[in-house]
Design an enzyme around this catalytic site. Structure first.
Site, PDB file in Angstrom:
ATOM      1  N   ASN A  14      37.803  35.557  44.879  1.00  0.00           N
ATOM      2  CA  ASN A  14      37.503  35.667  43.459  1.00  0.00           C
ATOM      3  C   ASN A  14      38.545  36.520  42.737  1.00  0.00           C
ATOM      4  O   ASN A  14      38.800  37.668  43.133  1.00  0.00           O
ATOM      5  CB  ASN A  14      36.126  36.323  43.270  1.00  0.00           C
ATOM      6  CG  ASN A  14      35.779  36.468  41.805  1.00  0.00           C
ATOM      7  OD1 ASN A  14      35.510  35.483  41.123  1.00  0.00           O
ATOM      8  ND2 ASN A  14      35.815  37.692  41.286  1.00  0.00           N
ATOM      9  N   ASP A  74      24.184  51.021  45.697  1.00  0.00           N
ATOM     10  CA  ASP A  74      23.208  51.223  46.781  1.00  0.00           C
ATOM     11  C   ASP A  74      21.980  50.331  46.630  1.00  0.00           C
ATOM     12  O   ASP A  74      21.478  49.781  47.602  1.00  0.00           O
ATOM     13  CB  ASP A  74      22.764  52.692  46.839  1.00  0.00           C
ATOM     14  CG  ASP A  74      23.878  53.600  47.338  1.00  0.00           C
ATOM     15  OD1 ASP A  74      25.008  53.091  47.545  1.00  0.00           O
ATOM     16  OD2 ASP A  74      23.637  54.809  47.511  1.00  0.00           O
ATOM     17  N   ARG A 107      26.232  29.998  42.142  1.00  0.00           N
ATOM     18  CA  ARG A 107      27.405  30.551  42.819  1.00  0.00           C
ATOM     19  C   ARG A 107      27.128  32.019  43.136  1.00  0.00           C
ATOM     20  O   ARG A 107      26.829  32.814  42.240  1.00  0.00           O
ATOM     21  CB  ARG A 107      28.645  30.439  41.925  1.00  0.00           C
ATOM     22  CG  ARG A 107      29.865  31.186  42.459  1.00  0.00           C
ATOM     23  CD  ARG A 107      31.102  30.957  41.583  1.00  0.00           C
ATOM     24  NE  ARG A 107      32.239  31.739  42.036  1.00  0.00           N
ATOM     25  CZ  ARG A 107      32.694  32.837  41.426  1.00  0.00           C
ATOM     26  NH1 ARG A 107      32.133  33.278  40.309  1.00  0.00           N
ATOM     27  NH2 ARG A 107      33.737  33.485  41.902  1.00  0.00           N
ATOM     28  N   GLN A 130      27.562  43.297  43.284  1.00  0.00           N
ATOM     29  CA  GLN A 130      27.048  43.608  41.951  1.00  0.00           C
ATOM     30  C   GLN A 130      25.527  43.495  41.846  1.00  0.00           C
ATOM     31  O   GLN A 130      24.932  44.035  40.924  1.00  0.00           O
ATOM     32  CB  GLN A 130      27.734  42.700  40.930  1.00  0.00           C
ATOM     33  CG  GLN A 130      29.229  42.982  40.833  1.00  0.00           C
ATOM     34  CD  GLN A 130      29.937  42.067  39.849  1.00  0.00           C
ATOM     35  OE1 GLN A 130      30.406  41.010  40.224  1.00  0.00           O
ATOM     36  NE2 GLN A 130      30.010  42.465  38.596  1.00  0.00           N
ATOM     37  N   HIS A 154      30.620  56.441  46.772  1.00  0.00           N
ATOM     38  CA  HIS A 154      29.926  57.612  47.323  1.00  0.00           C
ATOM     39  C   HIS A 154      30.816  58.847  47.244  1.00  0.00           C
ATOM     40  O   HIS A 154      30.350  59.949  46.988  1.00  0.00           O
ATOM     41  CB  HIS A 154      29.499  57.357  48.778  1.00  0.00           C
ATOM     42  CG  HIS A 154      28.402  56.338  48.876  1.00  0.00           C
ATOM     43  ND1 HIS A 154      28.158  55.577  49.993  1.00  0.00           N
ATOM     44  CD2 HIS A 154      27.476  55.932  47.969  1.00  0.00           C
ATOM     45  CE1 HIS A 154      27.131  54.766  49.779  1.00  0.00           C
ATOM     46  NE2 HIS A 154      26.707  54.965  48.555  1.00  0.00           N
ATOM     47  N   ASN A 214      37.847  31.523  35.925  1.00  0.00           N
ATOM     48  CA  ASN A 214      37.020  32.507  35.220  1.00  0.00           C
ATOM     49  C   ASN A 214      37.713  32.870  33.916  1.00  0.00           C
ATOM     50  O   ASN A 214      38.897  33.230  33.926  1.00  0.00           O
ATOM     51  CB  ASN A 214      36.868  33.799  36.041  1.00  0.00           C
ATOM     52  CG  ASN A 214      36.017  33.609  37.274  1.00  0.00           C
ATOM     53  OD1 ASN A 214      35.504  32.518  37.531  1.00  0.00           O
ATOM     54  ND2 ASN A 214      35.854  34.672  38.041  1.00  0.00           N
ATOM     55  N   TYR A 257      37.098  34.966  30.034  1.00  0.00           N
ATOM     56  CA  TYR A 257      36.231  35.787  29.189  1.00  0.00           C
ATOM     57  C   TYR A 257      36.782  36.055  27.803  1.00  0.00           C
ATOM     58  O   TYR A 257      36.044  36.064  26.830  1.00  0.00           O
ATOM     59  CB  TYR A 257      35.974  37.141  29.878  1.00  0.00           C
ATOM     60  CG  TYR A 257      35.062  37.022  31.069  1.00  0.00           C
ATOM     61  CD1 TYR A 257      33.693  37.128  30.916  1.00  0.00           C
ATOM     62  CD2 TYR A 257      35.578  36.761  32.337  1.00  0.00           C
ATOM     63  CE1 TYR A 257      32.837  36.993  32.003  1.00  0.00           C
ATOM     64  CE2 TYR A 257      34.730  36.621  33.430  1.00  0.00           C
ATOM     65  CZ  TYR A 257      33.361  36.742  33.257  1.00  0.00           C
ATOM     66  OH  TYR A 257      32.531  36.593  34.332  1.00  0.00           O
TER      67      TYR A 257
HETATM   68  C1  NOJ Z   1      34.889  38.613  36.619  1.00  0.00           C
HETATM   69  C2  NOJ Z   1      34.416  39.134  37.933  1.00  0.00           C
HETATM   70  O1  NOJ Z   1      34.513  38.114  38.874  1.00  0.00           O
HETATM   71  C3  NOJ Z   1      33.004  39.661  37.876  1.00  0.00           C
HETATM   72  O2  NOJ Z   1      32.750  40.331  39.052  1.00  0.00           O
HETATM   73  C4  NOJ Z   1      32.830  40.536  36.670  1.00  0.00           C
HETATM   74  O3  NOJ Z   1      31.570  41.123  36.622  1.00  0.00           O
HETATM   75  C5  NOJ Z   1      33.076  39.719  35.430  1.00  0.00           C
HETATM   76  N1  NOJ Z   1      34.446  39.285  35.465  1.00  0.00           N
HETATM   77  C6  NOJ Z   1      32.856  40.474  34.135  1.00  0.00           C
HETATM   78  O4  NOJ Z   1      33.750  41.527  34.042  1.00  0.00           O
END
Ligand code: NOJ
Length: 521
Positions: free
Chosen positions: A198, A84, A109, A51, A71, A342, A344
C-alpha cells in the site's frame, strides 16, 4: 500523510478559477443526466490492520514497528495515541461485517498484519491464532456475499525486520516473498484479489526520507530511494511467485496500490508551472508506476536523469537512486493485473531550486517542485487535505495517457477527513463530487475504471494525526471500552449509491452544505 513539510498556504485568486467542473457540481440533477455506474462496477470499502484491529499483543501476535515506535514515542501523535486497541476490530470484526453489509458494498479491502501471522517476520514460525483470525474474517465475509480484497503490506512491518533496516535492506525482498507465499497458501483458495503493498511513496518518502511516518529514518535523498527500489523488487517477486505457482490453480489477480495527489500547475498558462506539475507527478507516482505499467519499463527518464546528475554534482560516486538490472526491469514490467489507485487531494505546483524546509540531498530537492494549497479549496480536517474534485478526473486521464488504457484502474482508496460528527454533510458532498468526477472520467474520457473503494469503513488510527481526524463512514467512540460504532450520514448516502449504482445529488439539500462548490470552481 503529507506531501512536503513545506506546504505553504496561498490565497491565489488565479487558483480559484483554475478549472471548471463539467456538468453538475453541487447537487440536484438539474442537467437531467443519470450519474450511474455499470451493474458489475465494484463498490467497496477499505481499512488497514494497524488502523483498526487493536489486539496488539493478542494470541501470540508479534510487534510491528508502529507498536514499538508509538510505545517509545507517545509524543509522536498530538493525542499520544497508539494502536493497542484502535477500533478493536480484532474482537469486533463481526460487527464490522454487519456495517459493510449495511453499506451495500460487495467488496471489502483490508490488510493482513504481517506480525500477527509471522511474529518474527520470517516464515519459520506461523502464529496459528493470528492466521485463524483472518480465516474467520474471510469466511464471514464470504457468507455475507462480500468479496475480500487483501493487502499484504499496509505499513506495519514486523519489528524484528525493521531492526534489520526494514526496506533499506535488500534482504527484505526475500522476506516479503516468503510472507506472500504464506498468505497465498493460507488464503489463496478464497482470496482472489490481492494487492501487495500500500502506497509505497508515502511509506518511503515519509518514513525513510523523514520522520513524519514510522520508522522515522531521516535518510533523506538516500533511504527513500532504497526503500522505493526494494519495495518495487519485492512487489515484482511476489507477483511472479503468484503468477508461476498459484495463478494456474487459484485463478486470482495481484496488483499494487499506488497513491497520487494530483499536481496542478499553480498557473495553468505558465510553462514552468506546467513542467513542474508534470515533474512532480513523475516523481511521486511515475517512480513507482513507470517500472510496472509503462511499455519501456524502468524509472521515468526525468527521475533517472535528475537524481543521477544532482548526485554527481553533490560528489556522490554513484547515483542515490539504485539501478535495476535488465532482468529486474523485465520482471517488473507488467507485474500488476490492475492499477490500484489511492487519491485524496490536489496541490498547486511551481518550480523551485530550493525552499527553506528542504533538506539536501532529498527527494524534495531532487524534484525541485514547490507545493502549495489553494486557500479557496475547502480544508475540512488534516493539514495536508484540501478538496478539489476535478483533480481526480485529471489524474485518471494522466494515468491513461502515460500507461494506456488496457490495465483497469481500481480506486483502492478515496475519502474525506474532518474532525468528527455524524451529520457529515461535507463528506456526503465529497463522495458525490469525487464520484461525479470518476463518472466523467469513465463516460466522457473513456478511462478504464473497474472499481471504487471508500476510505474508510469507520474512524480509525490516522497515523501522524492519531485519532484527532476522522475518515470513517461510521463513527467510533474511542472513549468507550466497547468502541461503539454509529453510522454517519455519509454511510447512508454511500449505501444508497452502492445499491442503486447511482449518485444522488439530492441526498442532502444544497442549503445544508457548508461549501458551495459551484462558487468555488
Ligand atoms: C492512505 C493510507 O493508505 C491510509 O492508511 C490512510 O489512512 C489514508 N491515506 C488517509 O490518510
Amino acid at each position: 500523510m503529507r506531501s512536503s513539510s513545506r506546504v505553504a498556504l496561498v490565497g491565489t485568486v488565479l487558483a480559484s478559477v483554475l478549472c471548471l467542473v463539467h456538468g453538475n457540481t453541487l447537487g440536484g440533477s438539474e442537467d437531467g443526466v443519470k450519474y450511474d455506474f455499470p451493474n458489475d462496477f465494484m463498490f467497496g470499502v477499505s481499512t488497514a490492520a494497524f488502523q483498526i484491529e487493536g489486539g496488539w499483543n493478542a494470541d501470540g501476535k508479534g510487534e510491528s514497528m508502529w507498536d514499538t515506535y508509538l510505545h517509545e514515542h507517545p509524543e509522536y501523535t498530538p493525542d499520544h495515541a497508539n494502536g493497542d486497541v484502535a477500533a478493536d476490530s480484532y474482537h469486533k470484526y463481526k460487527e464490522d461485517i454487519e456495517m459493510i453489509k449495511e453499506l451495500n458494498v460487495k467488496y471489502y479491502r483490508f490488510s493482513l498484519s504481517w506480525p500477527r501471522i509471522l511474529p518474527y517476520g520470517t516464515d519459520n514460525y506461523i502464529n496459528k491464532p493470528g492466521a485463524t483470525y483472518y480465516r474467520k474474517l474471510i469466511e464471514e465475509l464470504r457468507m455475507a456475499n462480500i468479496t475480500p480484497v487483501v493487502t499484504l503490506f499496509h505499513w506495519d512491518l514486523p519489528t524484528p525486520l525493521m531492526d534489520l533496516g526494514g526496506w533499506s535492506n535488500r534482504k527484505m525482498v526475500d522476506y516479503f516473498v516468503d510472507y506472500a507465499r504464506v498468505a497465498f497458501d493460507l488464503y489463496g483458495d478464497v482470496v482472489k484479489i490481492w494487492t501487495t503493498i500500500n502506497e509505497p511513496h508515502q511509506h518511503c518518502y515519509n518514513g525513510y526520507g523523514s520522520d513524519y511516518f514510522v520508522p522515522a529514518i531521516v535518510s533523506n535523498g538516500v533511504g527513500e530511494y532504497l526503500c522505493a527500489h526494494y519495495i518495487l523488487l519485492a512487489h515484482a517477486e511476489a507477483y511472479r511467485l503468484y503468477e508461476r505457482e498459484y495463478k494456474p490453480h487459484q485463478h486470482g489477480r495481484v496488483g499494487i496500490t499506488l497513491d497520487a495527489f494530483w499536481g496542478e500547475p499553480r498557473n495553468s498558462s505558465n510553462a514552468n508551472d506546467i513542467e513542474a506539475a508534470e515533474r512532480y507527478n513523475q516523481f511521486h507516482l511515475g517512480l513507482y508506476a513507470h517500472p510496472i505499467y509503462s511499455k519501456k519499463g524502468d524509472y521515468p527518464d526525468i527521475v533517472r536523469m535528475r537524481i543521477d546528475s544532482i548526485s554527481a554534482y553533490q560528489n556522490f560516486t554513484r547515483s542515490r537512486l539504485p539501478s535495476f538490472t535488465e532482468d529486474e526491469i523485465h520482471k517488473l514490467k507488467g507485474s500488476s493485473d490492475f492499477f490500484g489507485l489511492n487519491h485524496y487531494t490536489t496541490f498547486l505546483m511551481s518550480s523551485s531550486l530550493m525552499e527553506d524546509a528542504w533538506r539536501v540531498p532529498s527527494m524534495d530537492h531532487d524534484t525541485g517542485v514547490k507545493l502549495e494549497q489553494n486557500s479557496y479549496w475547502p480544508k475540512p480536517g488534516a493539514e495536508w487535505f484540501t478538496v478539489y474534485p476535478p483533480g481526480f478526473r485529471k489524474l485518471f486521464n494522466w494515468i491513461k495517457n502515460e500507461y494506456g488504457n488496457d490495465i483497469p484502474i481500481i480506486v483502492t482508496e478515496n475519502g474525506m477527513c474532518d474532525f468528527g460528527g455524524r451529520k457529515d454533510y461535507d463528506r456526503v458532498q465529497y463522495y458525490n463530487q469525487y464520484l461525479h468526477q470518476m463518472w466523467l472520467a469513465i463516460n466522457k474520457d473513456k478511462c478504464n475504471i473497474e472499481g471504487y473503494f471508500a476510505w474508510t469503513l469507520m474512524d480509525d488510527f490516522e497515523w501522524k494525526d492519531g485519532y484527532t481526524v476522522k475518515f470513517g463512514l461510521y463513527e467510533v467512540d474511542f472513549d468507550s471500552p466497547e468502541r461503539t460504532r454509529r453510522k454517519k450520514l455519509s454511510a447512508i448516502n454511500y449505501s444508497n449509491i452502492a445499491k442503486t449504482k447511482q449518485i444522488d445529488f439530492n441526498f442532502i439539500k444544497p442549503h445544508l452544505l457548508k461549501y458551495n462548490m459551484n462558487a468555488i470552481f
